[in-house]
Design an enzyme around this catalytic site. Structure first.
Site, PDB file in Angstrom:
ATOM      1  N   ARG A 118       8.477 -53.734 -25.502  1.00  0.00           N
ATOM      2  CA  ARG A 118       8.487 -54.127 -26.906  1.00  0.00           C
ATOM      3  C   ARG A 118       7.198 -54.899 -27.182  1.00  0.00           C
ATOM      4  O   ARG A 118       6.613 -55.480 -26.266  1.00  0.00           O
ATOM      5  CB  ARG A 118       9.698 -55.003 -27.213  1.00  0.00           C
ATOM      6  CG  ARG A 118      11.061 -54.334 -26.946  1.00  0.00           C
ATOM      7  CD  ARG A 118      12.205 -55.302 -27.204  1.00  0.00           C
ATOM      8  NE  ARG A 118      13.501 -54.678 -27.003  1.00  0.00           N
ATOM      9  CZ  ARG A 118      14.169 -54.646 -25.857  1.00  0.00           C
ATOM     10  NH1 ARG A 118      13.621 -55.218 -24.776  1.00  0.00           N
ATOM     11  NH2 ARG A 118      15.336 -54.068 -25.754  1.00  0.00           N
ATOM     12  N   LYS A 141      14.805 -58.990 -24.735  1.00  0.00           N
ATOM     13  CA  LYS A 141      15.917 -58.980 -25.678  1.00  0.00           C
ATOM     14  C   LYS A 141      17.206 -59.299 -24.941  1.00  0.00           C
ATOM     15  O   LYS A 141      17.471 -58.764 -23.868  1.00  0.00           O
ATOM     16  CB  LYS A 141      16.013 -57.602 -26.347  1.00  0.00           C
ATOM     17  CG  LYS A 141      16.988 -57.558 -27.519  1.00  0.00           C
ATOM     18  CD  LYS A 141      16.911 -56.226 -28.229  1.00  0.00           C
ATOM     19  CE  LYS A 141      17.850 -56.194 -29.427  1.00  0.00           C
ATOM     20  NZ  LYS A 141      17.783 -54.892 -30.138  1.00  0.00           N
ATOM     21  N   HIS A 153      18.229 -51.852 -21.393  1.00  0.00           N
ATOM     22  CA  HIS A 153      19.435 -51.720 -22.208  1.00  0.00           C
ATOM     23  C   HIS A 153      20.647 -52.194 -21.421  1.00  0.00           C
ATOM     24  O   HIS A 153      20.850 -51.780 -20.272  1.00  0.00           O
ATOM     25  CB  HIS A 153      19.654 -50.267 -22.617  1.00  0.00           C
ATOM     26  CG  HIS A 153      18.682 -49.779 -23.643  1.00  0.00           C
ATOM     27  ND1 HIS A 153      18.422 -48.434 -23.864  1.00  0.00           N
ATOM     28  CD2 HIS A 153      17.895 -50.457 -24.524  1.00  0.00           C
ATOM     29  CE1 HIS A 153      17.534 -48.311 -24.837  1.00  0.00           C
ATOM     30  NE2 HIS A 153      17.192 -49.522 -25.246  1.00  0.00           N
ATOM     31  N   TYR A 165      18.610 -41.346 -27.087  1.00  0.00           N
ATOM     32  CA  TYR A 165      17.437 -40.508 -26.872  1.00  0.00           C
ATOM     33  C   TYR A 165      17.808 -39.084 -26.462  1.00  0.00           C
ATOM     34  O   TYR A 165      17.051 -38.161 -26.695  1.00  0.00           O
ATOM     35  CB  TYR A 165      16.516 -41.140 -25.822  1.00  0.00           C
ATOM     36  CG  TYR A 165      15.977 -42.471 -26.270  1.00  0.00           C
ATOM     37  CD1 TYR A 165      14.981 -42.550 -27.240  1.00  0.00           C
ATOM     38  CD2 TYR A 165      16.476 -43.661 -25.749  1.00  0.00           C
ATOM     39  CE1 TYR A 165      14.497 -43.768 -27.667  1.00  0.00           C
ATOM     40  CE2 TYR A 165      15.993 -44.884 -26.172  1.00  0.00           C
ATOM     41  CZ  TYR A 165      15.003 -44.938 -27.130  1.00  0.00           C
ATOM     42  OH  TYR A 165      14.533 -46.141 -27.566  1.00  0.00           O
ATOM     43  N   HIS A 169       6.897 -50.007 -31.997  1.00  0.00           N
ATOM     44  CA  HIS A 169       8.159 -49.716 -31.320  1.00  0.00           C
ATOM     45  C   HIS A 169       8.322 -48.219 -31.068  1.00  0.00           C
ATOM     46  O   HIS A 169       9.059 -47.804 -30.165  1.00  0.00           O
ATOM     47  CB  HIS A 169       9.338 -50.241 -32.141  1.00  0.00           C
ATOM     48  CG  HIS A 169      10.542 -50.578 -31.318  1.00  0.00           C
ATOM     49  ND1 HIS A 169      10.554 -51.601 -30.378  1.00  0.00           N
ATOM     50  CD2 HIS A 169      11.783 -50.028 -31.260  1.00  0.00           C
ATOM     51  CE1 HIS A 169      11.743 -51.673 -29.799  1.00  0.00           C
ATOM     52  NE2 HIS A 169      12.500 -50.719 -30.316  1.00  0.00           N
ATOM     53  N   ARG A 207       7.491 -47.294 -27.572  1.00  0.00           N
ATOM     54  CA  ARG A 207       8.594 -47.522 -26.630  1.00  0.00           C
ATOM     55  C   ARG A 207       9.598 -46.366 -26.710  1.00  0.00           C
ATOM     56  O   ARG A 207      10.073 -45.878 -25.684  1.00  0.00           O
ATOM     57  CB  ARG A 207       9.268 -48.856 -26.954  1.00  0.00           C
ATOM     58  CG  ARG A 207      10.544 -49.162 -26.167  1.00  0.00           C
ATOM     59  CD  ARG A 207      11.024 -50.570 -26.521  1.00  0.00           C
ATOM     60  NE  ARG A 207      12.429 -50.775 -26.238  1.00  0.00           N
ATOM     61  CZ  ARG A 207      12.921 -51.201 -25.070  1.00  0.00           C
ATOM     62  NH1 ARG A 207      12.099 -51.444 -24.074  1.00  0.00           N
ATOM     63  NH2 ARG A 207      14.206 -51.399 -24.904  1.00  0.00           N
TER      64      ARG A 207
END
Length: 214
Positions: free
Chosen positions: A30, A55, A187, A196, A161, A164
């Site tokens: 990120r 995150k 994640h 994705y 972003h 990414r």
């Protein structure tokens, strides 16, 4: 973005934005994770980047692409000279979380704790009033990328972003396991990474029809 579109955008970025873009795409970072990187979080020997406090306040390890290591070493050499100049002028203390600053009083001036992408100028820290060099601005890169996208005549919306997202999509296109991609992206839930696979039109398990392999 497609591989060709990523190539076009990255080629139109100027240093140090080009290097930053290579890390976003090459390691799935990120934008704020990239600008906040510290020198000690780059591991050239193992080819790793340690992303701290990402995150969800989690740490993770992602890849350091081989193709960027030479440019990154050269960039760090220049950043080191800038840090030495700051120290010679009586500055050079970088911001650290309060607990680290108390536990390691010499760390704020140590080279390893400096930002990989330092700001061009020193500024006053609004929290303490201390003059120090912060990391480079994420907004500066966002502006540079917007221009690169326009210059590449790409009509689809593309932001930092997006690099990414492209990292994840292109890994899955290459046949990498979704759990591996999940780990590299950081994640917490594989369901987030599964998005994705829908972009690739491969179904829930990223399965390719055997007919398509004939």
């Amino acid at each position: 973005m497609t591989h060709d579109e990523v190539t076009q955008v990255l080629s139109r970025l100027l240093p140090p934005h080009r290097l930053l873009g290579h890390l976003l795409y090459g390691g799935g970072l990120r934008i704020m994770e990239a600008v906040r990187l510290r020198v000690k979080d780059i591991e050239f020997t193992r080819g790793e980047i340690l992303v701290r406090d990402g995150k969800g306040r989690k740490d993770r390890i992602t890849m350091l692409p081989r193709g960027v290591r030479g440019a990154l070493r050269a960039h760090l050499s220049e950043a080191h000279k800038l840090h030495e100049q700051d120290v010679a002028e009586g500055f050079g203390n970088v911001w650290l979380p309060s607990a680290h600053a108390r536990k390691y009083p010499l760390a704020p001036r140590a080279w390893g704790w400096q930002y990989v992408f330092p700001a061009e100028r020193r500024s006053l820290d609004p929290r303490t009033g201390i003059e120090r060099r912060h990391h480079s601005s994420d907004q500066s890169f966002q502006r540079a990328m917007r221009q690169a996208v326009r210059d590449s005549n790409i009509t689809k919306p593309a932001t930092p972003h997006t690099l990414r997202h492209s990292f994840a999509t292109h890994l899955l296109e290459s046949g990498y396991d979704i759990r591996t991609v999940q780990e590299l992206l950081g994640h917490a839930d594989v369901a987030t990474t599964m998005i994705y696979t829908h972009v690739l039109n491969r179904g829930g398990r990223a399965v390719i029809s055997p007919l398509d392999r004939l």
